[in-house]
Scaffold this active site. Structure first.
Site: not given
Length: 233
Positions: A83, A197
């Protein structure tokens, strides 16, 4: 082949992509029935999301550090956080283990610099777009000029990530919002866009943009394979 240690679950939708890309890339390079040696420690994203919203980054850091240490004890040779946002505590995680840590922004920026691009647009969570842990690293370490959407558009990008993409919801109207934002950032001088992202790649790809798209999920996953196979090249 070295063993890749993955901190996943943020969200599991993008962690699934990491696992898929890593294994497909290993098979591509080695052929036959080869697959990656990997370990994944997957957190409960509801807990992480709550800590993010509270601004309780200290507690979130403890979870990330503990996850990395569990992977090291289990035999991982390298740590990969699946992430972008949780690279906010990259330094603490890196310092908590004795094995290498592969930073997602470094892997992405290296590709951008290699292609001679200087000014990039960044899409991601509000934390990634607004705080310096990511943008600042791109600028200070790689000399990139980073532009982000305006406040209203940042909220749209952020809300789509958490309310849709992290739940596996792919909405055509939301995709068009992202495309329009990328177009506006291009008009502001962006030479490329970073999908900062790991879920955005579920919605946006190169075909949706006139300027180059840098998919951090794929770049990071492939970089992990580079590391794992380095001793076999």
């Amino acid at each position: 082949m070295k063993t890749i240690g993955l901190i996943g679950g943020m969200s599991w939708e993008s962690s699934l992509l990491y696992y898929q890309i890593i294994n497909e890339t290993v098979k591509e390079r080695l052929g036959g029935h080869h697959s990656a040696k990997s370990l994944m420690y997957s957190v409960d994203f509801q807990e992480i999301k709550a800590l993010q919203e509270q601004g309780n980054w200290a507690e979130a850091t403890k979870i990330m550090v503990a996850s990395a240490q569990k992977l090291e004890r289990a035999g991982a040779d390298v740590i990969v956080i699946c992430t972008n946002t949780m690279h906010k505590m990259a330094r603490e995680v890196e310092e908590a283990v004795t094995i290498p840590f592969l930073h997602i922004a470094d892997a992405t920026a290296a590709e951008i610099v290699k292609n001679g691009i200087k000014r990039v647009a960044l899409l991601g969570t509000a934390f990634t777009m607004e705080q310096e842990f990511y943008k600042g690293r791109l600028t200070e370490k790689f000399g990139l000029e980073v532009i982000v959407p305006d406040k209203e558009e940042r909220k749209l990008v952020h809300d789509i990530i958490y309310q849709e993409l992290c739940l596996g919801v792919l909405n055509e109207a939301s995709k068009q919002i992202y495309v329009n934002i990328i177009d506006r950032l291009e008009k502001q001088g962006a030479e490329a866009v970073i999908l900062g992202c790991t879920e955005i790649t579920l919605l946006i790809s190169q075909k949706d943009s006139r300027i180059p798209v840098y998919d951090t999920t794929r770049i990071h996953a492939v970089r992990a394979v580079d590391f794992a196979l380095n001793d076999e090249k």
